[in-house]
Scaffold this motif. Structure first.
Motif, PDB file in Angstrom:
ATOM      1  N   LEU A  66      52.546 110.732  96.814  1.00  0.00           N
ATOM      2  CA  LEU A  66      53.665 109.803  97.004  1.00  0.00           C
ATOM      3  C   LEU A  66      53.261 108.376  96.651  1.00  0.00           C
ATOM      4  CD1 LEU A  66      55.284 111.041 100.326  1.00  0.00           C
ATOM      5  CD2 LEU A  66      56.366 110.906  98.093  1.00  0.00           C
ATOM      6  N   ILE A  67      52.076 107.983  97.069  1.00  0.00           N
ATOM      7  CA  ILE A  67      51.599 106.633  96.769  1.00  0.00           C
ATOM      8  C   ILE A  67      51.448 106.444  95.257  1.00  0.00           C
ATOM      9  CG2 ILE A  67      49.604 105.095  96.970  1.00  0.00           C
ATOM     10  CD1 ILE A  67      49.282 106.260  99.844  1.00  0.00           C
ATOM     11  N   LEU A  68      50.865 107.433  94.582  1.00  0.00           N
ATOM     12  CA  LEU A  68      50.680 107.325  93.140  1.00  0.00           C
ATOM     13  C   LEU A  68      52.012 107.346  92.397  1.00  0.00           C
ATOM     14  CD1 LEU A  68      47.468 109.461  92.642  1.00  0.00           C
ATOM     15  CD2 LEU A  68      47.700 106.981  92.555  1.00  0.00           C
ATOM     16  N   SER A  69      52.989 108.104  92.895  1.00  0.00           N
ATOM     17  CA  SER A  69      54.319 108.091  92.283  1.00  0.00           C
ATOM     18  C   SER A  69      54.963 106.718  92.421  1.00  0.00           C
ATOM     19  CB  SER A  69      55.222 109.143  92.936  1.00  0.00           C
ATOM     20  OG  SER A  69      54.722 110.427  92.734  1.00  0.00           O
ATOM     21  N   GLY A  70      54.814 106.122  93.595  1.00  0.00           N
ATOM     22  CA  GLY A  70      55.337 104.770  93.797  1.00  0.00           C
ATOM     23  C   GLY A  70      54.629 103.754  92.915  1.00  0.00           C
ATOM     24  N   SER A  71      53.318 103.930  92.767  1.00  0.00           N
ATOM     25  CA  SER A  71      52.552 103.034  91.890  1.00  0.00           C
ATOM     26  C   SER A  71      53.013 103.173  90.446  1.00  0.00           C
ATOM     27  CB  SER A  71      51.063 103.347  91.979  1.00  0.00           C
ATOM     28  OG  SER A  71      50.601 103.149  93.287  1.00  0.00           O
ATOM     29  N   ALA A  72      53.273 104.388  90.009  1.00  0.00           N
ATOM     30  CA  ALA A  72      53.771 104.617  88.649  1.00  0.00           C
ATOM     31  C   ALA A  72      55.140 103.976  88.465  1.00  0.00           C
ATOM     32  CB  ALA A  72      53.834 106.109  88.352  1.00  0.00           C
ATOM     33  N   LEU A  73      55.958 104.029  89.485  1.00  0.00           N
ATOM     34  CA  LEU A  73      57.278 103.406  89.422  1.00  0.00           C
ATOM     35  C   LEU A  73      57.141 101.897  89.237  1.00  0.00           C
ATOM     36  CD1 LEU A  73      60.254 104.600  91.350  1.00  0.00           C
ATOM     37  CD2 LEU A  73      59.869 102.178  91.323  1.00  0.00           C
ATOM     38  N   VAL A  74      56.258 101.273  90.010  1.00  0.00           N
ATOM     39  CA  VAL A  74      56.052  99.830  89.903  1.00  0.00           C
ATOM     40  C   VAL A  74      55.435  99.469  88.545  1.00  0.00           C
ATOM     41  CG1 VAL A  74      54.759  97.878  90.853  1.00  0.00           C
ATOM     42  CG2 VAL A  74      55.902  99.471  92.382  1.00  0.00           C
ATOM     43  N   LEU A  75      54.461 100.257  88.099  1.00  0.00           N
ATOM     44  CA  LEU A  75      53.860 100.000  86.793  1.00  0.00           C
ATOM     45  C   LEU A  75      54.903 100.092  85.680  1.00  0.00           C
ATOM     46  CD1 LEU A  75      50.502 101.917  87.178  1.00  0.00           C
ATOM     47  CD2 LEU A  75      50.759  99.464  86.793  1.00  0.00           C
ATOM     48  N   SER A  76      55.810 101.047  85.780  1.00  0.00           N
ATOM     49  CA  SER A  76      56.872 101.190  84.779  1.00  0.00           C
ATOM     50  C   SER A  76      57.789  99.977  84.780  1.00  0.00           C
ATOM     51  CB  SER A  76      57.695 102.448  85.041  1.00  0.00           C
ATOM     52  OG  SER A  76      56.913 103.594  84.864  1.00  0.00           O
TER      53      SER A  76
END
Length: 97
Positions: free
Chosen positions: A57-67
């Motif tokens: 979940l944390i990495l998915s959120g990080s990917a969202l922010v990076l995008s």
């Protein structure tokens, strides 16, 4: 006739479209991981399960922010690695039981 009209059309997504696709993909995977976490916690009360899916979940959120900030390739790598680690770790824990 100007030079702009004679150049071949650009193939693929524009940077803005790529960001939107990665944001939607990250959000969809984040929701899927959250639903899977709830279902897995219903069947087993493992702290490792909570940890692995929490990391995903944390990495998915990080990917969202990076995008959102335009780092779509890095976001794709983070998203892919995060989901792969969660799946492999869950499989490894299940194989040990």
């Amino acid at each position: 006739m100007s030079e702009a009209n004679t150049s071949p059309e650009r193939q693929g997504l524009t940077p803005r479209q790529a960001r939107h696709v990665r944001i939607a993909l990250s959000a969809a995977i984040m929701i899927a991981v959250a639903v899977t976490l709830v279902l897995r916690l219903g069947s087993t009360h493992s702290v490792l399960t909570l940890g692995f899916y929490g990391i995903a979940l944390i990495l998915s959120g990080s990917a969202l922010v990076l995008s959102r900030v335009g780092r779509t390739r890095v976001a794709s790598a983070v998203l892919g690695v995060g989901v792969a680690v969660a799946i492999v770790a869950e499989w490894a824990i299940a194989a040990l039981r």
